[in-house]
Design an enzyme around this catalytic site. Structure first.
Site, PDB file in Angstrom:
ATOM      1  N   GLY A   6       8.218  51.868 -14.393  1.00 14.88           N
ATOM      2  CA  GLY A   6       8.073  50.489 -14.837  1.00 14.88           C
ATOM      3  C   GLY A   6       9.138  50.054 -15.845  1.00 14.88           C
ATOM      4  O   GLY A   6       9.570  48.903 -15.844  1.00 14.88           O
ATOM      5  N   ASN A   7       9.599  51.016 -16.684  1.00 18.96           N
ATOM      6  CA  ASN A   7      10.559  50.643 -17.727  1.00 18.96           C
ATOM      7  C   ASN A   7      11.950  50.326 -17.182  1.00 18.96           C
ATOM      8  O   ASN A   7      12.786  49.780 -17.881  1.00 18.96           O
ATOM      9  CB  ASN A   7      10.642  51.742 -18.788  1.00 18.96           C
ATOM     10  CG  ASN A   7      11.281  52.999 -18.243  1.00 18.96           C
ATOM     11  OD1 ASN A   7      10.891  53.484 -17.183  1.00 18.96           O
ATOM     12  ND2 ASN A   7      12.262  53.505 -18.934  1.00 18.96           N
ATOM     13  N   LYS A 124      -5.873  53.725 -13.086  1.00 17.41           N
ATOM     14  CA  LYS A 124      -4.478  53.273 -13.091  1.00 17.41           C
ATOM     15  C   LYS A 124      -4.282  52.117 -14.079  1.00 17.41           C
ATOM     16  O   LYS A 124      -4.811  51.025 -13.884  1.00 17.41           O
ATOM     17  CB  LYS A 124      -4.129  52.825 -11.664  1.00 17.41           C
ATOM     18  CG  LYS A 124      -2.824  52.107 -11.523  1.00 17.41           C
ATOM     19  CD  LYS A 124      -1.659  53.061 -11.507  1.00 17.41           C
ATOM     20  CE  LYS A 124      -0.349  52.292 -11.543  1.00 17.41           C
ATOM     21  NZ  LYS A 124       0.764  53.149 -11.921  1.00 17.41           N
ATOM     22  N   LYS A 209       2.792  54.865  -7.521  1.00 16.40           N
ATOM     23  CA  LYS A 209       4.025  54.873  -6.715  1.00 16.40           C
ATOM     24  C   LYS A 209       4.611  56.269  -6.509  1.00 16.40           C
ATOM     25  O   LYS A 209       5.276  56.518  -5.503  1.00 16.40           O
ATOM     26  CB  LYS A 209       5.089  53.967  -7.334  1.00 16.40           C
ATOM     27  CG  LYS A 209       5.504  54.405  -8.718  1.00 16.40           C
ATOM     28  CD  LYS A 209       6.979  54.426  -8.903  1.00 16.40           C
ATOM     29  CE  LYS A 209       7.426  55.148 -10.140  1.00 16.40           C
ATOM     30  NZ  LYS A 209       6.518  55.430 -11.237  1.00 16.40           N
ATOM     31  N   LYS A 271       2.957  62.235 -11.145  1.00 13.33           N
ATOM     32  CA  LYS A 271       4.364  62.658 -10.976  1.00 13.33           C
ATOM     33  C   LYS A 271       4.443  64.151 -10.662  1.00 13.33           C
ATOM     34  O   LYS A 271       5.169  64.574  -9.762  1.00 13.33           O
ATOM     35  CB  LYS A 271       5.183  62.380 -12.252  1.00 13.33           C
ATOM     36  CG  LYS A 271       5.465  60.912 -12.489  1.00 13.33           C
ATOM     37  CD  LYS A 271       6.409  60.741 -13.674  1.00 13.33           C
ATOM     38  CE  LYS A 271       6.228  59.380 -14.318  1.00 13.33           C
ATOM     39  NZ  LYS A 271       6.441  58.249 -13.404  1.00 13.33           N
TER      40      LYS A 271
HETATM   41  P1  ADP Z   1       6.320  55.211 -14.894  1.00 15.68           P
HETATM   42  O1  ADP Z   1       6.333  53.738 -14.928  1.00 15.68           O
HETATM   43  O2  ADP Z   1       7.679  55.796 -15.038  1.00 15.68           O
HETATM   44  O3  ADP Z   1       5.534  55.796 -13.745  1.00 15.68           O
HETATM   45  P2  ADP Z   1       4.169  56.202 -16.585  1.00 15.68           P
HETATM   46  O4  ADP Z   1       3.725  55.516 -17.830  1.00 15.68           O
HETATM   47  O5  ADP Z   1       3.265  56.163 -15.400  1.00 15.68           O
HETATM   48  O6  ADP Z   1       5.613  55.627 -16.263  1.00 15.68           O
HETATM   49  O7  ADP Z   1       4.480  57.752 -16.895  1.00 15.68           O
HETATM   50  C1  ADP Z   1       5.309  58.131 -17.973  1.00 15.68           C
HETATM   51  C2  ADP Z   1       4.466  58.377 -19.228  1.00 15.68           C
HETATM   52  O8  ADP Z   1       3.658  59.526 -19.062  1.00 15.68           O
HETATM   53  C3  ADP Z   1       5.239  58.705 -20.490  1.00 15.68           C
HETATM   54  O9  ADP Z   1       5.721  57.547 -21.128  1.00 15.68           O
HETATM   55  C4  ADP Z   1       4.184  59.419 -21.343  1.00 15.68           C
HETATM   56  O10 ADP Z   1       3.588  58.527 -22.250  1.00 15.68           O
HETATM   57  C5  ADP Z   1       3.126  59.857 -20.341  1.00 15.68           C
HETATM   58  N1  ADP Z   1       2.799  61.281 -20.349  1.00 15.68           N
HETATM   59  C6  ADP Z   1       1.538  61.750 -20.200  1.00 15.68           C
HETATM   60  N2  ADP Z   1       1.516  63.086 -20.227  1.00 15.68           N
HETATM   61  C7  ADP Z   1       2.810  63.488 -20.392  1.00 15.68           C
HETATM   62  C8  ADP Z   1       3.432  64.775 -20.490  1.00 15.68           C
HETATM   63  N3  ADP Z   1       2.734  65.897 -20.411  1.00 15.68           N
HETATM   64  N4  ADP Z   1       4.781  64.831 -20.654  1.00 15.68           N
HETATM   65  C9  ADP Z   1       5.511  63.678 -20.723  1.00 15.68           C
HETATM   66  N5  ADP Z   1       4.968  62.435 -20.641  1.00 15.68           N
HETATM   67  C10 ADP Z   1       3.628  62.332 -20.476  1.00 15.68           C
HETATM   68 MG    MG Z   2       3.444  55.698 -13.409  1.00 17.41          MG
END
Ligand code: ADP
Ligand code: MG
Length: 310
Positions: A6-7, A124, A209, A271
């Site tokens: 998203g960023n 979500k 996604k 992920k």
């Molecule tokens: P995207 O839009 O890239 O899918 P998300 O917010 O869904 O972003 O996923 C990235 C986020 O996951 C990071 O900003 C962090 O806050 C969170 N996160 C949760 N657990 C972890 C972890 N174990 N290591 C790194 N990030 C984590």
């Molecule tokens: Mg995400």
């Protein structure tokens, strides 16, 4: 296969103007163009959490004036909007480096199971971040289900069922194989179910996604799945004083960390799941890293690499 977080489109706390989103998308595309110049064929997918939440909220706020659209239609709108921004910016950036290739974004539908337990347990996060007092008000007044999103604030949550299949996967593969740069399955695709008569119908949910990116990546037999997000690496004990970054992990390690609960549902968990599935299905490697490090990540000098064996 590149999955943009998203960023890449809008960072948390930024004003969601069209100009700002174009600026971010332009910067992202300049980085991705480097991969094209290096000779990689790309399929791009992207998240839509902030955007689909905003579209939904717009519909709810204007419901006395205009008919509100359900979440699946909002999802399609967000795909069209982000797809357009990426498609235009990618073309512009490719032209700057003297590469002219066809670029297309495709509104995509993803099949889900209507009996998926996710429909009873929303995980979500979508839309904006709120503080705890705002969260109390929204819970009471709008009936929203809300969670703390990895310590970044509270967000509304919606159901996020497992993807089962991508309706347009053959079209995407054909486009890709004929040299088109395809942007597809944005926001995980619009969740749809197959009715008894075999017809498709949208359902109110937002698919993650990353899981869809993996399905598509495995289907087109991509070599690499790159998940570009807002953290440099995957961490153990994330957000705690003893957090440690992971440079590489094999499938067994990734599974163990998943079981131990190191990765938050709705963000890092999907992920890592996607990464495991991709390499298990024969993909060479998955890298999870920050948007800035796409090129270095493929070389193995940035991010967290997940491979079958270490
Ligand atoms: P995207 O839009 O890239 O899918 P998300 O917010 O869904 O972003 O996923 C990235 C986020 O996951 C990071 O900003 C962090 O806050 C969170 N996160 C949760 N657990 C972890 C972890 N174990 N290591 C790194 N990030 C984590
Ligand atoms: Mg995400």
């Amino acid at each position: 296969m590149v999955a943009l977080g998203g960023n890449a489109i809008l960072k948390s706390g930024e004003k969601g103007t069209a100009e700002k989103q174009f600026e971010n998308v332009g910067r992202t595309c300049r980085r991705l163009v480097k991969l094209v110049v290096d000779g990689y064929g790309l399929i791009i997918t992207h998240g839509n959490g902030p955007q689909v939440g905003d579209i939904l909220l717009k519909n709810e706020l204007s419901r006395n004036v205009l008919f509100p659209m359900p979440l699946d239609v909002c999802g399609a709108q967000s795909q069209g909007m982000i797809g357009y921004m990426l498609q235009q910016s990618m073309r512009n950036e490719l032209k700057k480096v003297g590469k002219e290739m066809p670029v297309v974004s495709l509104v995509t539908q993803t099949l889900v199971d209507e009996s998926d337990e996710a429909f009873r347990n929303p995980t979500k996060p979508i839309g904006s971040f709120y503080d705890s007092s705002e969260m109390e008000v929204l819970r009471k007044e709008r009936g929203w289900q809300m969670v703390d999103d990895s310590g970044r604030g509270y967000r509304r949550v919606v159901s996020s069922p497992e993807p089962r299949d991508i309706v347009e996967r053959k079209a995407i593969k054909r486009l890709f194989e004929s040299g088109v740069l395809v942007i597809a399955a944005g926001g995980g695709g619009v969740p749809t179910v197959v009715g008894e008569d075999g017809s498709l119908r949208g359902v109110e949910a937002v698919i993650d996604k990353d899981l869809v990116a993996q399905m598509l990546a495995s289907y087109v037999k991509a070599d690499f799945l790159l998940m570009l997000t807002d953290v440099k690496k995957v961490f153990l004990n994330y957000g705690k004083p003893d957090q440690v970054a992971i440079d590489r992990m094999n499938i067994a390690e990734a599974r163990r960390y998943l079981r131990e609960g190191h990765f938050a549902p709705g963000s890092m968990r999907p992920k890592v799941k996607a990464a495991i599935r991709f390499v298990e299905a024969g993909g060479e490697k998955t890298v999870i890293c920050s948007l800035e490090k796409a090129v270095e990540a493929l070389e193995g000098s940035a991010g967290t690499t997940i491979q079958k064996e270490n």
